[in-house]
Design an enzyme around this catalytic site. Structure first.
Site, PDB file in Angstrom:
ATOM      1  N   CYS A 183      16.015  -3.926  10.874  1.00  0.00           N
ATOM      2  CA  CYS A 183      17.181  -3.476  11.126  1.00  0.00           C
ATOM      3  C   CYS A 183      17.586  -2.115   9.459  1.00  0.00           C
ATOM      4  O   CYS A 183      17.353  -3.128   8.439  1.00  0.00           O
ATOM      5  CB  CYS A 183      18.568  -4.068  11.736  1.00  0.00           C
ATOM      6  SG  CYS A 183      17.984  -4.819  12.970  1.00  0.00           S
ATOM      7  N   ARG A 187      11.966   0.543   9.085  1.00  0.00           N
ATOM      8  CA  ARG A 187      12.686  -1.167   9.142  1.00  0.00           C
ATOM      9  C   ARG A 187      12.812  -1.605  10.961  1.00  0.00           C
ATOM     10  O   ARG A 187      13.773  -3.102  10.501  1.00  0.00           O
ATOM     11  CB  ARG A 187      13.965  -1.755   8.361  1.00  0.00           C
ATOM     12  CG  ARG A 187      13.500  -1.329   6.740  1.00  0.00           C
ATOM     13  CD  ARG A 187      14.946  -1.495   6.001  1.00  0.00           C
ATOM     14  NE  ARG A 187      15.900  -2.207   6.706  1.00  0.00           N
ATOM     15  CZ  ARG A 187      15.575  -4.001   5.497  1.00  0.00           C
ATOM     16  NH1 ARG A 187      14.383  -3.413   4.574  1.00  0.00           N
ATOM     17  NH2 ARG A 187      15.641  -5.298   5.736  1.00  0.00           N
ATOM     18  N   TRP A 219      16.442  -2.700  14.679  1.00  0.00           N
ATOM     19  CA  TRP A 219      14.972  -3.222  15.933  1.00  0.00           C
ATOM     20  C   TRP A 219      15.571  -4.399  16.324  1.00  0.00           C
ATOM     21  O   TRP A 219      16.304  -5.293  16.091  1.00  0.00           O
ATOM     22  CB  TRP A 219      14.490  -3.950  14.418  1.00  0.00           C
ATOM     23  CG  TRP A 219      13.279  -4.493  15.368  1.00  0.00           C
ATOM     24  CD1 TRP A 219      12.098  -4.077  15.490  1.00  0.00           C
ATOM     25  CD2 TRP A 219      12.517  -6.205  15.721  1.00  0.00           C
ATOM     26  NE1 TRP A 219      10.864  -4.880  16.010  1.00  0.00           N
ATOM     27  CE2 TRP A 219      11.227  -5.794  16.086  1.00  0.00           C
ATOM     28  CE3 TRP A 219      13.518  -6.769  15.789  1.00  0.00           C
ATOM     29  CZ2 TRP A 219      10.950  -7.466  16.823  1.00  0.00           C
ATOM     30  CZ3 TRP A 219      13.381  -8.117  16.131  1.00  0.00           C
ATOM     31  CH2 TRP A 219      11.928  -8.597  16.797  1.00  0.00           C
ATOM     32  N   ASN A 223      22.615  -6.300  10.502  1.00  0.00           N
ATOM     33  CA  ASN A 223      21.237  -5.981  10.109  1.00  0.00           C
ATOM     34  C   ASN A 223      21.358  -8.227  10.153  1.00  0.00           C
ATOM     35  O   ASN A 223      21.893  -8.642   9.616  1.00  0.00           O
ATOM     36  CB  ASN A 223      21.111  -5.898   9.194  1.00  0.00           C
ATOM     37  CG  ASN A 223      19.356  -6.689   8.234  1.00  0.00           C
ATOM     38  OD1 ASN A 223      18.520  -6.959   9.730  1.00  0.00           O
ATOM     39  ND2 ASN A 223      19.051  -6.556   8.028  1.00  0.00           N
ATOM     40  N   GLY A 224      20.204  -8.553  11.368  1.00  0.00           N
ATOM     41  CA  GLY A 224      20.771  -9.953  11.114  1.00  0.00           C
ATOM     42  C   GLY A 224      20.379 -10.295  12.596  1.00  0.00           C
ATOM     43  O   GLY A 224      20.572 -10.088  13.435  1.00  0.00           O
ATOM     44  N   GLU A 275      -7.699 -10.239   9.140  1.00  0.00           N
ATOM     45  CA  GLU A 275      -6.493  -8.876   8.387  1.00  0.00           C
ATOM     46  C   GLU A 275      -8.034  -7.507   9.608  1.00  0.00           C
ATOM     47  O   GLU A 275      -6.945  -6.956   9.665  1.00  0.00           O
ATOM     48  CB  GLU A 275      -6.864  -8.708   6.987  1.00  0.00           C
ATOM     49  CG  GLU A 275      -6.179  -7.721   6.294  1.00  0.00           C
ATOM     50  CD  GLU A 275      -4.406  -7.748   6.978  1.00  0.00           C
ATOM     51  OE1 GLU A 275      -4.027  -8.623   7.513  1.00  0.00           O
ATOM     52  OE2 GLU A 275      -4.135  -6.270   6.734  1.00  0.00           O
ATOM     53  N   LYS A 314      -5.579  -5.666  11.531  1.00  0.00           N
ATOM     54  CA  LYS A 314      -4.818  -4.292  11.403  1.00  0.00           C
ATOM     55  C   LYS A 314      -5.101  -3.395  13.048  1.00  0.00           C
ATOM     56  O   LYS A 314      -4.317  -2.735  13.340  1.00  0.00           O
ATOM     57  CB  LYS A 314      -5.543  -3.340  10.345  1.00  0.00           C
ATOM     58  CG  LYS A 314      -5.293  -3.463   8.920  1.00  0.00           C
ATOM     59  CD  LYS A 314      -4.331  -3.033   8.688  1.00  0.00           C
ATOM     60  CE  LYS A 314      -2.849  -4.443   9.389  1.00  0.00           C
ATOM     61  NZ  LYS A 314      -2.390  -5.158   7.876  1.00  0.00           N
ATOM     62  N   GLU A 351      -2.467  -4.162  15.489  1.00  0.00           N
ATOM     63  CA  GLU A 351      -1.006  -3.524  15.843  1.00  0.00           C
ATOM     64  C   GLU A 351      -0.876  -1.985  15.888  1.00  0.00           C
ATOM     65  O   GLU A 351      -0.330  -1.636  16.014  1.00  0.00           O
ATOM     66  CB  GLU A 351      -0.935  -4.120  14.464  1.00  0.00           C
ATOM     67  CG  GLU A 351      -0.931  -3.742  13.385  1.00  0.00           C
ATOM     68  CD  GLU A 351      -0.683  -4.830  11.818  1.00  0.00           C
ATOM     69  OE1 GLU A 351       1.013  -4.770  12.092  1.00  0.00           O
ATOM     70  OE2 GLU A 351      -1.434  -4.640  10.845  1.00  0.00           O
ATOM     71  N   HIS A 384     -19.030 -21.916  20.237  1.00  0.00           N
ATOM     72  CA  HIS A 384     -17.513 -23.219  21.030  1.00  0.00           C
ATOM     73  C   HIS A 384     -17.816 -22.255  21.700  1.00  0.00           C
ATOM     74  O   HIS A 384     -16.254 -23.253  22.441  1.00  0.00           O
ATOM     75  CB  HIS A 384     -17.828 -23.679  19.812  1.00  0.00           C
ATOM     76  CG  HIS A 384     -18.480 -24.673  18.512  1.00  0.00           C
ATOM     77  ND1 HIS A 384     -19.179 -25.570  19.140  1.00  0.00           N
ATOM     78  CD2 HIS A 384     -18.826 -23.643  17.298  1.00  0.00           C
ATOM     79  CE1 HIS A 384     -20.303 -26.169  18.472  1.00  0.00           C
ATOM     80  NE2 HIS A 384     -19.956 -25.349  17.362  1.00  0.00           N
ATOM     81  N   LYS A 388       9.057  -3.631   9.641  1.00  0.00           N
ATOM     82  CA  LYS A 388       8.500  -3.440   8.257  1.00  0.00           C
ATOM     83  C   LYS A 388       8.517  -5.664   7.977  1.00  0.00           C
ATOM     84  O   LYS A 388       7.543  -6.147   7.652  1.00  0.00           O
ATOM     85  CB  LYS A 388       8.166  -2.928   7.482  1.00  0.00           C
ATOM     86  CG  LYS A 388       7.538  -2.671   6.572  1.00  0.00           C
ATOM     87  CD  LYS A 388       6.145  -2.581   6.179  1.00  0.00           C
ATOM     88  CE  LYS A 388       5.766  -2.288   4.860  1.00  0.00           C
ATOM     89  NZ  LYS A 388       4.361  -2.313   5.039  1.00  0.00           N
TER      90      LYS A 388
HETATM   91  C1  F6R Z   1       1.360  -6.184   9.246  1.00  0.00           C
HETATM   92  C2  F6R Z   1       2.023  -6.989   8.936  1.00  0.00           C
HETATM   93  C3  F6R Z   1       2.503  -7.469   8.756  1.00  0.00           C
HETATM   94  C4  F6R Z   1       3.348  -8.511   7.255  1.00  0.00           C
HETATM   95  C5  F6R Z   1       4.412  -8.966   8.257  1.00  0.00           C
HETATM   96  C6  F6R Z   1       4.939 -10.463   6.234  1.00  0.00           C
HETATM   97  O1  F6R Z   1       0.341  -5.340   8.659  1.00  0.00           O
HETATM   98  O2  F6R Z   1       2.474  -6.265   8.010  1.00  0.00           O
HETATM   99  O3  F6R Z   1       1.566  -9.056   9.724  1.00  0.00           O
HETATM  100  O4  F6R Z   1       2.846  -9.074   6.339  1.00  0.00           O
HETATM  101  O5  F6R Z   1       5.422  -9.298   8.565  1.00  0.00           O
HETATM  102  O6  F6R Z   1       5.629  -9.681   5.577  1.00  0.00           O
HETATM  103  P1  F6R Z   1       5.933 -10.075   4.193  1.00  0.00           P
HETATM  104  O7  F6R Z   1       4.609  -9.649   3.437  1.00  0.00           O
HETATM  105  O8  F6R Z   1       7.047  -8.979   3.869  1.00  0.00           O
HETATM  106  O9  F6R Z   1       6.715 -11.517   4.123  1.00  0.00           O
END
Ligand code: F6R
Length: 608
Positions: A2, A27, A74, A100-101, A481, A485, A488, A504, A603
């Site tokens: 948010c 956000r 969000w 927000n929260g 990783e 990517k 997502e 396994h 984010k």
């Molecule tokens: C994926 C991504 C998330 C963040 C996770 C932690 O591309 O960006 O998996 O890495 O939400 O976020 P931070 O680093 O802000 O704690």
């Protein structure tokens, strides 16, 4: 999670608030809304969907209102809908709030409000706040917000306006971000700096429990009891261009290409010309590093993957045992640690609720806590004993890219310094690694110039329904990783496995239809990986390898190879992840997906 924008100034607030929301859209983008304090009362507009829907609903109308609020959501409580979108009004329509929260006791408060005759129209926890303020508005908006805060459990940031005090916006926070921007005869509230970066770089960071009243002339701070407070102004350095795409089609692509600069900035002044590492700015001296008996890393998502990558390097170079856990597990599993455990919380945003909670737990147990963070003034940087900043600049694309490689680089600096302080490697060896690390930003630059080859592979495989990623050691962590990517942003199911584990169970997944991405840089474990690749080939699956320039063995074993420049294997994860970022990016864009705003994501994850 948010985004909140508040404005009190002398200019028409609507375009300023909408522009601020646009800059905070990363956000959350389920729904959005705006409220303006007009001469004849409050005027709100809400819309489901991303900001385009809000712009379509309210974009044309002009308004002279100089005070207002905006919100991009969000969803936590209540599905995305017009009713659940913020702002929320009280029964009289004279008070409006954005939040927000989470208000944890909202059900109880809602029942009490309903008993007292209030009509609540949404399913959200936020709406109760508007009605609680309404009941207390007799003493003025600031007092009403103060008194309401005393009734709320949870972690939230909220802002309120009232038609009866048209010149002010009141805001408060408790464990969720809210900052004040100090302009010239205008003041801002925002969840994050980019919202007002086009107007001012002078910022005031709020403490939990601060209640702030903004008017065009300035801000007044008090605590929940009403006692006045003084808060310092800080001038931030971020460049406003960071919030623009700068000629790239998406923020994600721009940020992938910003990695050489982000790496250079993260290493600058810390990795010296003679190859040694100076982390004196962090405040952890060698004496303290010598006392560390164990390192515990906590993080979520991509930040966790960065931690896992470097956990290998810390053990191998500094010979200190490292444990790592995702923060949401760590906080509930009664972990064992104490004053000789260095706990590293990795969070680019500095706001991730689970990581913050894990860091708090560690501090309570007496462990020194280091935050690795990209955002100045964020909660993690205030909660930690020590802070190591990545200097990746603002990251807007929801999928982390440049902050990830910067985290790996910063953690490698820590690994090198730890090894130096403990005498775990010869000085010559550590300097050699330092020199190699200095060359990495340039190698990433060269790698980005090979993007056409990645795009060609993406064209070939974008219709596949499943991708398996295999690697060993740090290469396995890079696979996690790469797989994250792809899933997502392209919504293609992926699985990342330690290659030695394949027999396994996961080997059952292999068939001619499912490509296998193998991270196969030149590490000491490469020969073992070759056997795993043979096993994959024997089942008819296509191998797409990420391998070091000139590795002929891989060239013969794989259908496709994404070549990366040669460097020491401890540093290679900064390189090998880049083609995987690009592969995910191209596959998602070929499929026509919005890579900057993948579905269901936000984010910053400020809720548990
Ligand atoms: C994926 C991504 C998330 C963040 C996770 C932690 O591309 O960006 O998996 O890495 O939400 O976020 P931070 O680093 O802000 O704690």
């Amino acid at each position: 999670m948010c985004g909140i924008v508040g404005y009190a100034g002398r200019r028409p607030g609507k375009p300023i608030i909408l522009d601020g929301l646009r800059r905070l859209e990363y956000r959350g983008y389920d729904s959005a809304g705006i409220v303006l304090v007009e001469d004849d009362g409050l005027e709100s507009v809400r819309a489901v969907g991303n900001l385009d829907a809000l712009f379509a609903t309210c974009g044309q109308s002009t308004s002279e209102a100089t005070v207002g609020l905006g919100h991009t959501r969000w969803a936590t409580h209540g599905r995305p809908s017009d009713e659940n979108a913020h702002p929320h009004d009280d029964c009289t329509g004279r008070v409006s709030i954005v939040l927000n929260g989470i208000v944890e006791n909202y059900k109880e408060l809602r029942a009490q409000l309903t008993e007292r005759g209030h009509t609540l129209t949404s399913e959200t926890d936020a709406e109760v706040v508007a009605h609680l303020i309404e009941e207390r508005i007799g003493g003025g908006l600031t007092t009403a917000v103060r008194e309401t805060v005393g009734l709320l459990d949870g972690h939230y940031a909220l802002c309120a306006v009232s038609a009866d005090e048209p010149e002010i916006v009141v805001g408060t926070r408790d464990q969720a971000p809210l900052i004040v921007g100090v302009g010239d005869d205008e003041m801002f509230f925002a969840s994050a700096i980019p919202a007002f970066m086009a107007h001012t770089r002078t910022v005031i960071f709020l403490e939990d429990g601060d209640v702030v009243t903004l008017r065009a002339e300035g801000a007044e701070f008090c605590d929940v009891g009403g006692a006045p407070l003084v808060r310092e102004e800080t001038v931030v350095q971020w460049d406003d261009d960071a919030a623009e795409k700068g000629g790239y089609e998406t923020f994600m692509l721009k940020e992938i290409h910003e990695q050489p600069a982000a790496l250079r900035d993260t290493l600058a002044g810390r990795l010296l010309e003679d190859g040694t590492v100076d982390l004196s700015e962090v405040g952890i001296g060698d004496e303290m590093l010598r006392r560390v008996r164990r390192v515990f890393i906590v993080a979520c998502g991509t930040s966790y993957n960065a931690g896992l990558i470097v956990s290998y390097a810390i053990e191998q170079l500094a010979r200190v045992p490292v444990q790592i856990d995702v923060a949401s597990e760590f906080r509930y599993r009664e972990p064992v640690f104490g004053p000789d455990t260095l706990v590293i919380g990795i969070t680019q945003s500095g706001e991730t609720a689970d990581t913050l909670a894990a860091m708090k737990l560690a501090r309570e147990a007496g462990s020194p806590v280091l935050a690795l963070c990209n955002v100045m003034g964020s909660q993690a940087t205030r909660d930690a004993d020590y802070v190591l900043f990545t200097r990746a600049g603002l990251e807007i694309g929801v999928a982390a890219t440049k902050t990830h490689t910067s985290q790996v680089a910063a953690l490698l600096l820590l690994a090198l310094r730890l090894a130096w302080a403990r005498g775990a490697q010869s000085e010559a060896e550590l300097k050699r690694l330092g020199h190699e690390l200095r060359a990495v930003p340039e190698l990433v630059q060269q790698l980005l110039e090979r993007d056409t080859a990645v795009n060609a592979i993406a064209q070939r495989y974008h219709d596949e329904r499943f991708f398996l990623y295999l690697g060993r050691g740090m290469g396995f962590a890079v696979c996690l990783e790469g797989a994250l990517k792809l899933k997502e942003i392209s919504y293609i199911p992926t699985e990342a496995y330690a290659a030695g584990e394949m027999k396994h169970g996961p080997i059952a997944l292999l068939d001619k239809e499912s490509p296998v991405v193998v991270v196969a840089d030149d590490s000491p474990i490469f020969p073992k990986l070759v056997s795993n690749i043979e096993e994959v080939r024997a089942r008819g699956a296509d191998v797409i390898a990420v391998a070091t320039d000139g590795n002929e063995v891989i060239g013969e074993l794989s259908r496709d190879v994404l070549w990366v420049p040669r460097c020491d294997h401890h540093l290679a994860p900064i390189l090998t992840v880049v083609p995987l970022q690009l592969l995910a990016y191209h596959i998602a864009t070929i499929k026509g997906l919005n890579v900057d705003q993948p579905r269901n994501l936000a984010k910053t994850v400020t809720v548990e």
